[in-house]
Design a protein around this motif. Structure first.
Motif, PDB file in Angstrom:
ATOM      1  N   ASP A  18     -17.718  -7.686   1.721  1.00  0.00           N
ATOM      2  CA  ASP A  18     -16.408  -8.347   1.658  1.00  0.00           C
ATOM      3  C   ASP A  18     -15.449  -7.571   0.747  1.00  0.00           C
ATOM      4  N   ILE A  19     -15.962  -7.059  -0.369  1.00  0.00           N
ATOM      5  CA  ILE A  19     -15.119  -6.258  -1.269  1.00  0.00           C
ATOM      6  C   ILE A  19     -14.683  -4.973  -0.570  1.00  0.00           C
ATOM      7  N   TYR A  20     -15.634  -4.308   0.077  1.00  0.00           N
ATOM      8  CA  TYR A  20     -15.317  -3.068   0.790  1.00  0.00           C
ATOM      9  C   TYR A  20     -14.238  -3.323   1.846  1.00  0.00           C
ATOM     10  N   GLN A  21     -14.418  -4.413   2.590  1.00  0.00           N
ATOM     11  CA  GLN A  21     -13.458  -4.738   3.642  1.00  0.00           C
ATOM     12  C   GLN A  21     -12.083  -5.046   3.051  1.00  0.00           C
ATOM     13  N   SER A  22     -12.060  -5.635   1.859  1.00  0.00           N
ATOM     14  CA  SER A  22     -10.766  -5.956   1.236  1.00  0.00           C
ATOM     15  C   SER A  22     -10.014  -4.681   0.844  1.00  0.00           C
ATOM     16  N   PHE A  23     -10.743  -3.636   0.470  1.00  0.00           N
ATOM     17  CA  PHE A  23     -10.105  -2.349   0.187  1.00  0.00           C
ATOM     18  C   PHE A  23      -9.614  -1.704   1.479  1.00  0.00           C
ATOM     19  N   TYR A  24     -10.427  -1.788   2.518  1.00  0.00           N
ATOM     20  CA  TYR A  24     -10.027  -1.226   3.811  1.00  0.00           C
ATOM     21  C   TYR A  24      -8.772  -1.928   4.332  1.00  0.00           C
ATOM     22  N   CYS A  25      -8.761  -3.257   4.239  1.00  0.00           N
ATOM     23  CA  CYS A  25      -7.598  -4.021   4.703  1.00  0.00           C
ATOM     24  C   CYS A  25      -6.381  -3.751   3.814  1.00  0.00           C
ATOM     25  N   GLY A  26      -6.615  -3.588   2.512  1.00  0.00           N
ATOM     26  CA  GLY A  26      -5.516  -3.249   1.612  1.00  0.00           C
ATOM     27  C   GLY A  26      -4.914  -1.893   1.932  1.00  0.00           C
ATOM     28  N   LEU A  27      -5.762  -0.928   2.247  1.00  0.00           N
ATOM     29  CA  LEU A  27      -5.272   0.396   2.639  1.00  0.00           C
ATOM     30  C   LEU A  27      -4.522   0.321   3.963  1.00  0.00           C
ATOM     31  N   CYS A  28      -5.046  -0.472   4.885  1.00  0.00           N
ATOM     32  CA  CYS A  28      -4.376  -0.650   6.178  1.00  0.00           C
ATOM     33  C   CYS A  28      -2.976  -1.234   5.989  1.00  0.00           C
ATOM     34  N   ARG A  29      -2.879  -2.275   5.164  1.00  0.00           N
ATOM     35  CA  ARG A  29      -1.577  -2.906   4.914  1.00  0.00           C
ATOM     36  C   ARG A  29      -0.631  -1.915   4.217  1.00  0.00           C
ATOM     37  N   THR A  30      -1.149  -1.157   3.270  1.00  0.00           N
ATOM     38  CA  THR A  30      -0.322  -0.183   2.547  1.00  0.00           C
ATOM     39  C   THR A  30       0.185   0.904   3.492  1.00  0.00           C
ATOM     40  N   MET A  31      -0.692   1.387   4.384  1.00  0.00           N
ATOM     41  CA  MET A  31      -0.281   2.395   5.359  1.00  0.00           C
ATOM     42  C   MET A  31       0.869   1.862   6.216  1.00  0.00           C
ATOM     43  N   HIS A  32       0.765   0.593   6.606  1.00  0.00           N
ATOM     44  CA  HIS A  32       1.814   0.000   7.434  1.00  0.00           C
ATOM     45  C   HIS A  32       3.096  -0.190   6.631  1.00  0.00           C
ATOM     46  N   ASP A  33       2.959  -0.680   5.404  1.00  0.00           N
ATOM     47  CA  ASP A  33       4.150  -0.926   4.579  1.00  0.00           C
ATOM     48  C   ASP A  33       4.896   0.367   4.250  1.00  0.00           C
ATOM     49  N   LEU A  34       4.142   1.437   3.983  1.00  0.00           N
ATOM     50  CA  LEU A  34       4.771   2.704   3.604  1.00  0.00           C
ATOM     51  C   LEU A  34       5.254   3.518   4.807  1.00  0.00           C
ATOM     52  N   TYR A  35       4.489   3.453   5.909  1.00  0.00           N
ATOM     53  CA  TYR A  35       4.746   4.387   7.009  1.00  0.00           C
ATOM     54  C   TYR A  35       4.861   3.736   8.388  1.00  0.00           C
ATOM     55  N   GLY A  36       4.711   2.416   8.458  1.00  0.00           N
ATOM     56  CA  GLY A  36       4.834   1.747   9.752  1.00  0.00           C
ATOM     57  C   GLY A  36       3.610   1.961  10.629  1.00  0.00           C
ATOM     58  N   ILE A  37       3.759   1.671  11.911  1.00  0.00           N
ATOM     59  CA  ILE A  37       2.648   1.782  12.855  1.00  0.00           C
ATOM     60  C   ILE A  37       2.105   3.202  12.899  1.00  0.00           C
ATOM     61  N   LYS A  38       2.984   4.186  12.813  1.00  0.00           N
ATOM     62  CA  LYS A  38       2.539   5.592  12.879  1.00  0.00           C
ATOM     63  C   LYS A  38       1.573   5.931  11.746  1.00  0.00           C
ATOM     64  N   GLY A  39       1.742   5.263  10.608  1.00  0.00           N
ATOM     65  CA  GLY A  39       0.830   5.476   9.492  1.00  0.00           C
ATOM     66  C   GLY A  39      -0.470   4.728   9.678  1.00  0.00           C
ATOM     67  N   ARG A  40      -0.379   3.523  10.165  1.00  0.00           N
ATOM     68  CA  ARG A  40      -1.582   2.708  10.349  1.00  0.00           C
ATOM     69  C   ARG A  40      -2.558   3.360  11.326  1.00  0.00           C
ATOM     70  N   VAL A  41      -2.033   4.086  12.307  1.00  0.00           N
ATOM     71  CA  VAL A  41      -2.880   4.786  13.279  1.00  0.00           C
ATOM     72  C   VAL A  41      -3.795   5.786  12.581  1.00  0.00           C
TER      73      VAL A  41
END
Length: 277
Positions: A18-41
């Motif tokens: 669960d902790i690992y997944q929370s970091f993965y999801c946090g990175l996913c959200r950050t990629m989207h917030d900083l760079y949009g869909i193109k970053g999340r890919v």
């Protein structure tokens, strides 16, 4: 060269997953917030590991949110945010952009050239923020491409270039831990390059593209040699890791270093043996 630095989920406790997944999801959200869909890919597990490693070492303040997203629209999930997750997001953009550039030079794939152009502005912003770091990474990836043009290349030389890339990414701060982080990143990077070459050998033979193992692939001890090379690299990485005073989420990191990366090797070895049958 993405996708090798992962967890071994069956060997992980539920709370650690669960902790690992929370970091993965946090990175996913950050990629989207900083760079949009193109970053999340560009999101990958390798940079999730970097975020966990640096967060465990430097123990920054975490912002923890419970959120929904388009992948989890019904059930809320935990997301961790901190400065090292932001850093991992920026390095993800840099590596993805440069990987697209390398793939374009090697294969002339228009999809890679298109994605590279989409990431251009974001990459330049990362380069402005970390000019020396990106300069070193660019130089090492250019050197890899130059090695690939040669008829004979020693695996230690070419894998060392990617080792220096990962050393630069791991050494985010200039402090007493920099040396150990660089050593860890260097041998982890060599491990990634060697495993990637091992993984791609049949494809590269089929398409007549560079692979440092092409001359050795038909030798009877090919599998044994690759295993020992990988074992040497990850052992040196693990030795450097154990010098770091990490307590936070250390069992997750050890799961990845001592088990997760080997699960990727075993998966590819099993697939190769099945293909031969």
């Amino acid at each position: 060269m993405f996708g090798y630095i992962v967890i071994n989920k069956p060997e992980m406790k539920f709370k650690d997953f669960d902790i690992y997944q929370s970091f993965y999801c946090g990175l996913c959200r950050t990629m989207h917030d900083l760079y949009g869909i193109k970053g999340r890919v560009a999101l990958n597990y390798d940079m999730t590991f970097i975020a966990l490693l640096l967060s465990g070492l430097y123990e920054p303040e975490h912002q923890i949110n419970r959120c929904r997203c388009f992948l989890h629209p019904v059930r809320k999930h935990l997301e961790v945010h901190n400065q090292y997750i932001d850093y991992a997001a920026k390095m993800t953009i840099a590596l993805t952009y440069l990987k697209c550039e390398d793939d374009w030079l090697d294969d002339q794939k228009m999809t890679k050239q298109l994605y590279k152009k989409i990431l251009e502005h974001s990459y330049q912003k990362v380069k402005e923020e970390y000019p020396q770091k990106i300069k070193i990474i660019e130089e090492q990836l250019v050197l890899i491409h130059q090695y690939e043009q040669q008829e004979s290349v020693h695996i230690d030389d070419i894998s060392g270039c990617f080792g220096k890339v990962m050393a630069e990414i791991c050494a985010v701060e200039d402090d007493i831990w920099t040396e150990h982080l660089r050593e860890f990143g260097f041998f982890l990077g060599k491990f990634i390059y060697i495993l990637d070459a091992y993984d791609d050998i049949e494809k590269d033979l089929k398409h007549h593209t560079f692979n440092p193992f092409i001359d050795q692939f038909q030798q009877v001890d090919f599998e044994e040699k690759c295993y020992h090379l990988l074992e040497m690299m990850i052992s040196r990485a693990a030795e450097a890791f154990e010098y770091l005073p990490i307590e936070e989420n250390v069992e997750i990191l050890r799961n990845i270093i001592y088990s997760g990366v080997w699960s990727q090797y075993e998966l590819r070895k099993k697939r190769r043996l099945e293909d031969k049958k």
